[in-house]
Design a protein around this motif. Sequence first.
Motif, mmCIF file in Angstrom:
data_model
loop_
_atom_site.group_PDB
_atom_site.id
_atom_site.type_symbol
_atom_site.label_atom_id
_atom_site.label_comp_id
_atom_site.label_asym_id
_atom_site.label_seq_id
_atom_site.Cartn_x
_atom_site.Cartn_y
_atom_site.Cartn_z
ATOM 1 N N GLY A 14 -1.867 55.554 -34.941
ATOM 2 C CA GLY A 14 -1.838 56.711 -35.822
ATOM 3 C C GLY A 14 -1.486 56.390 -37.261
ATOM 4 N N GLY A 15 -1.250 55.119 -37.544
ATOM 5 C CA GLY A 15 -0.921 54.708 -38.902
ATOM 6 C C GLY A 15 0.508 55.000 -39.296
ATOM 7 N N ALA A 16 1.366 55.334 -38.299
ATOM 8 C CA ALA A 16 2.757 55.693 -38.601
ATOM 9 C C ALA A 16 3.691 54.487 -38.599
ATOM 10 C CB ALA A 16 3.258 56.729 -37.585
ATOM 11 N N ALA A 17 3.174 53.333 -38.200
ATOM 12 C CA ALA A 17 4.024 52.146 -38.148
ATOM 13 C C ALA A 17 3.214 50.931 -38.563
ATOM 14 C CB ALA A 17 4.576 51.946 -36.729
ATOM 15 N N ASP A 18 3.877 50.042 -39.273
ATOM 16 C CA ASP A 18 3.267 48.774 -39.663
ATOM 17 C C ASP A 18 3.837 47.663 -38.800
ATOM 18 O OD1 ASP A 18 1.781 49.923 -41.745
ATOM 19 O OD2 ASP A 18 3.519 49.822 -43.099
ATOM 20 N N GLU A 19 2.984 46.689 -38.472
ATOM 21 C CA GLU A 19 3.422 45.558 -37.678
ATOM 22 C C GLU A 19 3.769 44.373 -38.568
ATOM 23 O OE1 GLU A 19 1.425 44.804 -33.788
ATOM 24 O OE2 GLU A 19 -0.202 45.896 -34.737
ATOM 25 N N ALA A 20 4.704 43.568 -38.067
ATOM 26 C CA ALA A 20 4.996 42.313 -38.755
ATOM 27 C C ALA A 20 3.785 41.392 -38.610
ATOM 28 C CB ALA A 20 6.231 41.665 -38.150
ATOM 29 N N PRO A 21 3.451 40.645 -39.642
ATOM 30 C CA PRO A 21 2.287 39.761 -39.552
ATOM 31 C C PRO A 21 2.507 38.658 -38.520
ATOM 32 C CG PRO A 21 3.560 39.298 -41.542
ATOM 33 C CD PRO A 21 4.141 40.543 -40.948
ATOM 34 N N THR A 22 1.429 38.281 -37.823
ATOM 35 C CA THR A 22 1.491 37.187 -36.867
ATOM 36 C C THR A 22 1.259 35.871 -37.597
ATOM 37 O OG1 THR A 22 -0.850 37.553 -36.372
ATOM 38 C CG2 THR A 22 0.760 38.594 -34.918
ATOM 39 N N ARG A 73 1.897 55.528 -19.331
ATOM 40 C CA ARG A 73 1.848 56.073 -20.693
ATOM 41 C C ARG A 73 1.645 54.926 -21.668
ATOM 42 N NH1 ARG A 73 7.319 59.816 -20.732
ATOM 43 N NH2 ARG A 73 6.825 61.146 -18.935
ATOM 44 N N ARG A 74 0.971 55.229 -22.746
ATOM 45 C CA ARG A 74 0.814 54.238 -23.797
ATOM 46 C C ARG A 74 2.156 54.034 -24.491
ATOM 47 N NH1 ARG A 74 -3.848 54.512 -28.518
ATOM 48 N NH2 ARG A 74 -4.271 52.263 -28.622
ATOM 49 N N ALA A 75 2.461 52.785 -24.815
ATOM 50 C CA ALA A 75 3.736 52.471 -25.457
ATOM 51 C C ALA A 75 3.863 53.196 -26.797
ATOM 52 C CB ALA A 75 3.855 50.969 -25.669
ATOM 53 N N PRO A 76 5.073 53.694 -27.133
ATOM 54 C CA PRO A 76 5.256 54.399 -28.415
ATOM 55 C C PRO A 76 4.802 53.592 -29.624
ATOM 56 C CG PRO A 76 7.175 54.699 -26.995
ATOM 57 C CD PRO A 76 6.289 53.711 -26.309
ATOM 58 N N ILE A 77 5.057 52.281 -29.623
ATOM 59 C CA ILE A 77 4.662 51.482 -30.774
ATOM 60 C C ILE A 77 3.149 51.446 -30.928
ATOM 61 C CG2 ILE A 77 4.706 49.344 -29.420
ATOM 62 C CD1 ILE A 77 5.449 49.734 -33.184
ATOM 63 N N ALA A 78 2.428 51.437 -29.797
ATOM 64 C CA ALA A 78 0.966 51.436 -29.850
ATOM 65 C C ALA A 78 0.449 52.757 -30.407
ATOM 66 C CB ALA A 78 0.387 51.191 -28.454
ATOM 67 N N GLU A 79 1.085 53.856 -30.020
ATOM 68 C CA GLU A 79 0.694 55.159 -30.544
ATOM 69 C C GLU A 79 0.951 55.231 -32.046
ATOM 70 O OE1 GLU A 79 -0.879 57.389 -29.038
ATOM 71 O OE2 GLU A 79 -0.529 57.179 -26.885
ATOM 72 N N GLN A 80 2.082 54.688 -32.471
ATOM 73 C CA GLN A 80 2.422 54.729 -33.893
ATOM 74 C C GLN A 80 1.477 53.876 -34.728
ATOM 75 O OE1 GLN A 80 6.509 53.480 -33.923
ATOM 76 N NE2 GLN A 80 7.203 55.232 -32.704
ATOM 77 N N VAL A 81 1.138 52.687 -34.213
ATOM 78 C CA VAL A 81 0.211 51.813 -34.932
ATOM 79 C C VAL A 81 -1.168 52.444 -35.009
ATOM 80 C CG1 VAL A 81 -1.009 49.600 -34.813
ATOM 81 C CG2 VAL A 81 1.461 49.685 -34.418
#
Length: 407
Positions: free
Chosen positions: A201-209, A191-199
Amino acid sequence: MSSQSKAEPAYRWVIVAASAVMLAVSMGMMVNGASVFLIPLNAEFGWDRGSVSLINVAGLLGLAVGGIVMGKIADRSSTRRVALFGAIVLGLSILAASQADQLWQFYGLFFIAGMLGAGALFAPLVANVGNWFVASAGLAVGIVSAGQALGQGGVPYGIAILIESMGWREALMVMGGFTLVVLVPLALTIRRAPIAEQVAGGAADEAPTPLPPHIVTIWISAAVLFCCTCMAVPLMHLVPLIQDRGLPLEEAGSVMFVMMIVAILGRIVFGKLSDILGAVRAYWIASCWQTVLVFGFMQIESLGAFYIFAIIYGFGYAGVMTGVIVTVRELTPVAKRASALGITTVFAWIGHGLGGYQGGFFFDLTGNYTLSYANAAMAGVINLIIVGALYFTIRRKSGPTLSAAPA
């Protein structure tokens, strides 16, 4: 349900286990599984060993190209679909190879098996495993990487037994069927990781690298080119080096086997070390371990000393691959991890090829392995400089403490 349990679902360990087994089977076949067919194909068709060896090269070339292509596809679509496609292509390609009777057919089939088969598994699966973990990502990647190491030792050994008992064609048929039976059901568990699905779908923002992803990819690719050049020399030339000391092939091969078994533990331990110290630091330590010790093989004469040194060297060098993978995971955003890992893997395979080739070239030129192993150590030093520069660049941009597992 607590926020921690939501962030770290129990199913992530199913992903780890399935991915470890899939990489054990696929990479065990593609990286060095073809080596056990050298003599059988030479005996049946009269092809020289150099020509037969190019079957493995074709598979690795396909794996390198496929890592880029399939990594990009996995970033944009379903990891399960990509893995399922790769499992089916790999199994069918091996089955088809059992019916081949021309060298070009072997070359083509192994290239396809690498590009569309194993290439659809390595980068997508490893990147997906890292995405499932907020904490302990290094340990998880280390376990998956250990599965690959186990396969690289176990699959050729198993195929060799099959060849002895039933012949090379039948061995390929059994391996192709085994690949389909094992990998296809496991691919369905991915399964695709939940965080990947959220990113996605635009439902989660990532911390900048700390650095742009393309800069990180270029930097790590340069490092891995040299660290794998160093790594490849003992992997390709330790057995003949031991034979040059007057020891028989069986005993020389047993030293390599012991080193690979210890490497399984090393990959897991350095994965955990990545969680504690941070990925770049753990990568540098493993690289330093490898670089400092690699020339030591030249100083050994007895079988017992080779065993001891191989255990020490094998534990540390094994952490390099885990370090590379976790560093890519740590320094790239979720949406680009499979692509970045696919690109850096290309340079890893190039480094393996260069290291192995120069080892043989300088032996033929000088009549001994001194220069070959010295070049390995030199490549290791260049890698240490590159990784050290990466660490201090990130430190300046991120502050004095590098997170081991950024969210």
